[in-house]
Design an enzyme around this catalytic site. Sequence first.
Site, mmCIF file in Angstrom:
data_model
loop_
_atom_site.group_PDB
_atom_site.id
_atom_site.type_symbol
_atom_site.label_atom_id
_atom_site.label_comp_id
_atom_site.label_asym_id
_atom_site.label_seq_id
_atom_site.Cartn_x
_atom_site.Cartn_y
_atom_site.Cartn_z
ATOM 1 N N ARG A 38 0.787 -1.217 0.000
ATOM 2 C CA ARG A 38 0.000 0.000 0.000
ATOM 3 C C ARG A 38 0.826 1.278 0.000
ATOM 4 O O ARG A 38 0.631 2.142 -0.846
ATOM 5 C CB ARG A 38 -0.938 0.016 1.222
ATOM 6 C CG ARG A 38 -2.012 1.092 1.129
ATOM 7 C CD ARG A 38 -2.816 1.210 2.398
ATOM 8 N NE ARG A 38 -3.406 -0.068 2.795
ATOM 9 C CZ ARG A 38 -4.037 -0.244 3.939
ATOM 10 N NH1 ARG A 38 -4.146 0.744 4.806
ATOM 11 N NH2 ARG A 38 -4.543 -1.428 4.252
ATOM 12 N N HIS A 84 -7.622 -5.149 -7.681
ATOM 13 C CA HIS A 84 -7.467 -4.349 -6.460
ATOM 14 C C HIS A 84 -8.795 -4.322 -5.693
ATOM 15 O O HIS A 84 -9.608 -3.418 -5.883
ATOM 16 C CB HIS A 84 -7.038 -2.933 -6.866
ATOM 17 C CG HIS A 84 -6.444 -2.129 -5.746
ATOM 18 N ND1 HIS A 84 -5.191 -2.381 -5.211
ATOM 19 C CD2 HIS A 84 -6.916 -1.066 -5.062
ATOM 20 C CE1 HIS A 84 -4.925 -1.501 -4.268
ATOM 21 N NE2 HIS A 84 -5.956 -0.690 -4.148
ATOM 22 N N TYR A 128 -18.186 10.856 -15.334
ATOM 23 C CA TYR A 128 -18.110 11.980 -16.262
ATOM 24 C C TYR A 128 -16.738 12.125 -16.919
ATOM 25 O O TYR A 128 -16.612 12.755 -17.961
ATOM 26 C CB TYR A 128 -18.425 13.293 -15.533
ATOM 27 C CG TYR A 128 -19.798 13.337 -14.918
ATOM 28 C CD1 TYR A 128 -20.943 13.166 -15.693
ATOM 29 C CD2 TYR A 128 -19.958 13.545 -13.547
ATOM 30 C CE1 TYR A 128 -22.204 13.209 -15.123
ATOM 31 C CE2 TYR A 128 -21.221 13.587 -12.972
ATOM 32 C CZ TYR A 128 -22.340 13.415 -13.759
ATOM 33 O OH TYR A 128 -23.582 13.446 -13.198
#
Length: 751
Positions: A38, A84, A128
């Site tokens: 991470r 993931h 978008y």
Amino acid sequence: MGKELLPPGSGESAAPVDLKKALEERYLAYALSTIMHRALPDVRDGLKPVHRRIMHTMRLLRLNPDQGFAKCARIVGDVMGKFHPHGDQSIYDALVRLAQPFAMRYPLVDGQGNFGNIDGDNAAAMRYTEARMTEVAVELLAGITEDAVDFRPTYNEEDEEPVVLPGAFPNLLCNGSSGIAVGMATSIPPHNAAEVCDAALALIDDPETPVERLLDFVKGPDFPTGGIIVEDKASIREAYETGRGGFRLRARWHKEDQGRGMWNAVVTEIPYGIQKSKLIEKIAELILSRKLPLLEDVRDESAEDIRIVLVPKSRTVEPELLMESLFRLTDLETRFPLNMNVLSRGRVPGVLSLRQVLREWLDHRREVLLRRSRHRLAEIEKRLEILAGYLIAYLNIDEVIRIIREEDEPKPVMMARFNLTDTQAEAILNMRLRALRKLEEFEIRTEFEKLSEEKTQIEALLASEERQWKTVRWEVAKVRQTFDPEKNPVLGRRRTTFGEAPAHDLEDVQQAMIEREPITVILSEKGWIRAMKGHISDLSGVSFKEGDSLKLSFHAQTTDKILLFTTGGKFYTLGADRLPGGRGHGEPVRIMIDMENDQAIVTAFAHDPERKLLLASYAGNGFVVPEKDVVANTRKGKQIMNVKAPDEARLCMPVTGDHVAVVGENRKLLVFPLAQVPEMVRGKGVRLQRYRDGGIADIKTFALADGLTWQDSAERTFTRSREDLLEWMGDRAAAGRMAPKGFPRSGKFSA
């Protein structure tokens, strides 16, 4: 009741566990997971797992720079579903950052739509926005299909993902990285790609190149938002040698003439990682709280580029002083930490130097070269085997056709007849009839020779380490050419420059940050201090706590330093702007300074660095000290006069004139030249007047030509001329004579 809650069974499955050991094991597993999967980037490709998975997914979706865009929601969905298994928002945030030109020095994602801005506004929702890879990302992935890197099973073992990317681009240093793991963190600033490549080339030419030599190429960080680094070269060198350090980064600004002597300061670049809107809010707050008295207004006139206009209070304000005060109080100057804590070889976290980071990246590039070469060699050998079979088939085409037509099992017959391998026989059998006309001996032989030559070259490369490094050097030089500042000034030109912080006096800057206002400082007998606004003459209306009264008062400005002298011979310094207001009774001085309990305040006054002070102790010792040398920088104060009990510091007077008049408790007066009193920075001093009993009562310096003056209790002024004082004049350390008629009964020169 407790047994009823246990799962059904014999009870043999339950076993006692050492809680401490279990917690340690689980916490260690969590820490390792955070560090490895991470927070820390891999030194080889400079990516954390989430970024690597985004790049891999975009490659699988064929989102190359020359292809169309795809919705970010599609990319995020594939990353989350296949590789993931974490929150979609965290994946999208990582994707957005890879596309932000103000966050990434060399963006890996080409975004279309609203991807946020430097003001700190968020990107539009993923449904978008659209994205595809940039050329830089393609460089990172180059050769991934050619067995350049290892793959591992995904979290659900349905697919495979790359352990690391081939990384032809030195991404770790060029784009930087930051993250917080468990017990460790990383912070790597972005750098200029051409400079990093130059340093890598130097390291290939001489593997023992020291960091000092590498810094001839890598001057320092190169932030996407520009700015000016004002760190000295020695600390930059130490940071890159150790992998730990930091860089002071300042905004870029210039003075803009407004005509008639007026001017504005215009900021065009702000430090990396600073949100412009919050920066302007902070400046506006400081103006309202009157902590920036030199600044009148701040305006944001930014469009595509940054333009912050700072309006000074008046034309007489010094631009450098104004900006220096802003640098101290706002994020127009920040310190970017360097902590090159990365995963070495993808497994071991550690802090590496600049040289070690480059070395590991180059070793990785060599490993990628070897793996791709072996992969290509295997493909060539496979193709050569098939071409040899085609050549046999062409030379014996009629016999081949006959065997295929007449034999039930043509494959083993062909293999035995022409001494073919299984692969060659399979290839001949799988040929289409239309390919027969293309089977020309010349074409086959040309391809065979070409591949044989390539095979020889690859075998020579694999056998020679020198050739391998030569090839790696060529690859790095090719990347450097792509980001050459002259050929690609938009992406390649250095944005962050180097400069020296203006050598402004700290005092001047501190004064500039305080609004100058008149105040009256009031100190009570019990040591309570306050500052009332304005210069007040009549203090009859000032109240004190019960049992307390006025000790002294004086006029000052908020920009002044207030000096306090105590009976222990120490000087303390307080900022006039930090004194409590005059609405209440103030605050005890003792909570502002570390003053001993057995000491009391002798006097307090506004600091004047040009003056000299005459100090005297009760026993009659004294000396002159320059006032600039008594200023204390800490709460503990500064020891100036050395006194031992029962003696104590008693008097502190500004020095004027050329003679000293000293009077003892025995009312004996002595006048002697000031030149007989030594000037010291610290000490006990010399004997000013000799006493049989008691000690000093008062002291005064004056010009002998003007005479000695004093006031009586009725505030009448008396003056004694030079001739009148002849019988009291003598040398230092004499006993003196009884004070003249009319001298105040209080034994003070001013009642």
